[in-house]
Design a protein around this motif. Structure first.
Motif, PDB file in Angstrom:
ATOM      1  N   ARG A 174       0.830  -1.209   0.000  1.00 27.43           N
ATOM      2  CA  ARG A 174       0.000   0.000   0.000  1.00 27.43           C
ATOM      3  C   ARG A 174       0.858   1.250   0.000  1.00 27.43           C
ATOM      4  O   ARG A 174       0.564   2.244  -0.669  1.00 27.43           O
ATOM      5  N   GLN A 191      -3.737   7.245  -1.341  1.00 28.59           N
ATOM      6  CA  GLN A 191      -4.792   6.256  -1.398  1.00 28.59           C
ATOM      7  C   GLN A 191      -5.685   6.449  -2.620  1.00 28.59           C
ATOM      8  O   GLN A 191      -6.278   5.513  -3.133  1.00 28.59           O
ATOM      9  N   GLU A 192      -5.765   7.689  -3.148  1.00 23.63           N
ATOM     10  CA  GLU A 192      -6.608   7.941  -4.301  1.00 23.63           C
ATOM     11  C   GLU A 192      -6.110   7.193  -5.532  1.00 23.63           C
ATOM     12  O   GLU A 192      -6.861   6.953  -6.467  1.00 23.63           O
ATOM     13  N   GLU A 233      -5.116   4.124  -5.564  1.00 25.48           N
ATOM     14  CA  GLU A 233      -5.519   2.728  -5.463  1.00 25.48           C
ATOM     15  C   GLU A 233      -6.875   2.678  -4.768  1.00 25.48           C
ATOM     16  O   GLU A 233      -7.010   2.190  -3.637  1.00 25.48           O
ATOM     17  N   PRO A 234      -7.922   3.193  -5.413  1.00 25.61           N
ATOM     18  CA  PRO A 234      -9.218   3.362  -4.749  1.00 25.61           C
ATOM     19  C   PRO A 234      -9.854   2.066  -4.299  1.00 25.61           C
ATOM     20  O   PRO A 234     -10.546   2.040  -3.280  1.00 25.61           O
ATOM     21  N   GLU A 235      -9.623   0.961  -5.023  1.00 24.73           N
ATOM     22  CA  GLU A 235     -10.277  -0.299  -4.668  1.00 24.73           C
ATOM     23  C   GLU A 235      -9.824  -0.793  -3.297  1.00 24.73           C
ATOM     24  O   GLU A 235     -10.639  -1.173  -2.463  1.00 24.73           O
ATOM     25  N   LYS A 236      -8.509  -0.799  -3.075  1.00 23.72           N
ATOM     26  CA  LYS A 236      -7.997  -1.272  -1.789  1.00 23.72           C
ATOM     27  C   LYS A 236      -8.413  -0.345  -0.649  1.00 23.72           C
ATOM     28  O   LYS A 236      -8.715  -0.790   0.453  1.00 23.72           O
ATOM     29  N   ARG A 295     -11.131   1.511  -0.602  1.00 16.80           N
ATOM     30  CA  ARG A 295     -12.557   1.292  -0.361  1.00 16.80           C
ATOM     31  C   ARG A 295     -12.785   0.014   0.439  1.00 16.80           C
ATOM     32  O   ARG A 295     -13.655  -0.045   1.316  1.00 16.80           O
ATOM     33  N   GLU A 296     -11.986  -1.009   0.142  1.00 19.92           N
ATOM     34  CA  GLU A 296     -12.085  -2.253   0.906  1.00 19.92           C
ATOM     35  C   GLU A 296     -11.746  -2.024   2.374  1.00 19.92           C
ATOM     36  O   GLU A 296     -12.433  -2.526   3.273  1.00 19.92           O
TER      37      GLU A 296
END
Length: 356
Positions: A75, A81-82, A84-87, A89-90
């Motif tokens: 990560r 974080q924007e 890799e939005p999927e991780k 959001r998880e």
């Protein structure tokens, strides 16, 4: 063969006595790399293991910690974080599910770490949101939740503990909590400091908070905003600049220093109204150039001896030469824009006074 596809020749394995199975804890391409991994394990992990009652619990703890660190490293390879939005959001779904917070409780970032609870360290995830510091762990069949509102924290410090030399201690009026075994403890502590400070400023309606418009609406705060705020505070403190001064660029470069007749390596910091420089060698050379004192900002001829040079001339008949600057064109363009804006402002203010 592609070198990236080769199996690393050096590995650290974990085996429970009597078992035929091994777990890979670390791998390295060189002896030095695997020694570095082993040193980290000695300093941060091995001396915590005697608190466990049996070898199966030790293996479960070590494997859980290593998996957490791998996830954290993957990560952290992305700057935001924007990207890799999927991780993210998880992680946000897990955060909301585990703590049952309202939708307004926005998650800023999260880290793999351990929390001391009783005799056994608990491996889990630390979630930093706009109003709370939250920790979740499910280890050896036991669920642990720690929830600390930022407003309840009276002390936040880096310290040592019985488990490790690198610990973040969070103190409230009723108890202390230690968090440790971070992959990047410096970043985690900085974000925690900023979130605690932003919460207090928002509650007190502090005037200084007005200079952080991006942080006034808690639902819109991002890790990028927190990082920028921390960088601005450090910049203003180091150069003793006004609290409303905003940093725009930080660039590696070299400055010609006539007193030693050579170029000095360091960093240029460019803000709303200042150009600052600090040498890599502590105390060798620090300068602050107010843009209001600047006469001209121009690019000189680009040569192999003087790559990407910028000449900044000031009113006292002095000139500063910076070389080796990446994004040469865009930096000069931005500096000239800010310099022009300041000149216009200085020209308008006296005329407004005279007309009144």
């Amino acid at each position: 063969l592609d070198s990236n596809a080769r199996v690393a020749p050096f590995r650290i394995l974990l085996q429970v006595p009597g078992s035929q199975f091994f777990s890979a804890i670390a791998c390295g391409v060189t002896v030095e790399e695997i020694h570095n991994h082993w040193e980290w394990l000695e300093q941060n992990l091995l001396h915590t293991l005697p608190v466990f009652d049996n070898k199966e619990d030790i293996a479960s703890f070590v494997n859980g910690k290593v998996k957490g660190l791998i996830a954290e490293e993957n990560r952290s390879k992305l700057t935001e974080q924007e990207e890799e939005p999927e991780k993210f959001r998880e992680a946000m779904v897990k955060f909301k599910t585990r703590f049952n917070y309202p939708d307004s409780e926005k998650l800023i970032t999260y880290y793999s770490c351990c929390c001391s609870k009783g005799r056994v360290p608990r491996q889990g995830w630390l979630y930093l949101s706009i109003n709370h510091l939250s920790f979740y762990s499910f280890f050896l069949g036991k669920e642990v939740k720690v929830i600390i509102p930022w407003v309840d924290i009276i002390k936040l410090e880096r310290t040592t503990s019985v488990f490790t030399t690198e610990t973040i201690r969070v103190t409230t009026r009723s108890k202390e909590r230690d968090f440790f075994m971070f992959l990047n403890i410096d970043e985690a502590f900085l974000i925690m400091e900023q979130l605690a400070d932003v919460t207090i400023r928002r509650l007190l309606d502090n005037e200084a908070f007005e200079v952080d418009p991006a942080l006034q609406d808690p639902t819109q705060i991002t890790k990028r905003d927190i990082d920028a705020r921390a960088q601005n505070e450090i910049f203003r403190a180091n150069f003793r600049l006004p609290r409303n001064e905003n940093l725009h660029e930080v660039l590696e470069c070299l400055l010609w220093t006539p007193f030693i007749r050579c170029h000095t390596a360091g960093k240029m910091y460019a803000s709303d109204s200042y150009i600052c420089f600090v040498s890599k060698e502590e105390g060798r050379c620090n300068i602050i150039i107010p843009l209001r004192e600047v006469i001209s900002i121009e690019k000189a001829e680009n040569t192999s001896d003087l790559p990407n040079p910028i000449i900044i001339s000031i009113r006292s008949m002095m000139a500063f030469q910076f070389i080796g600057i990446k994004d040469w064109d865009s930096l000069v363009e931005n500096l000239i824009k800010r310099h022009t804006s300041i000149k216009i402002t200085r020209a308008v203010v006296p005329s407004s006074s005279e007309s009144s």
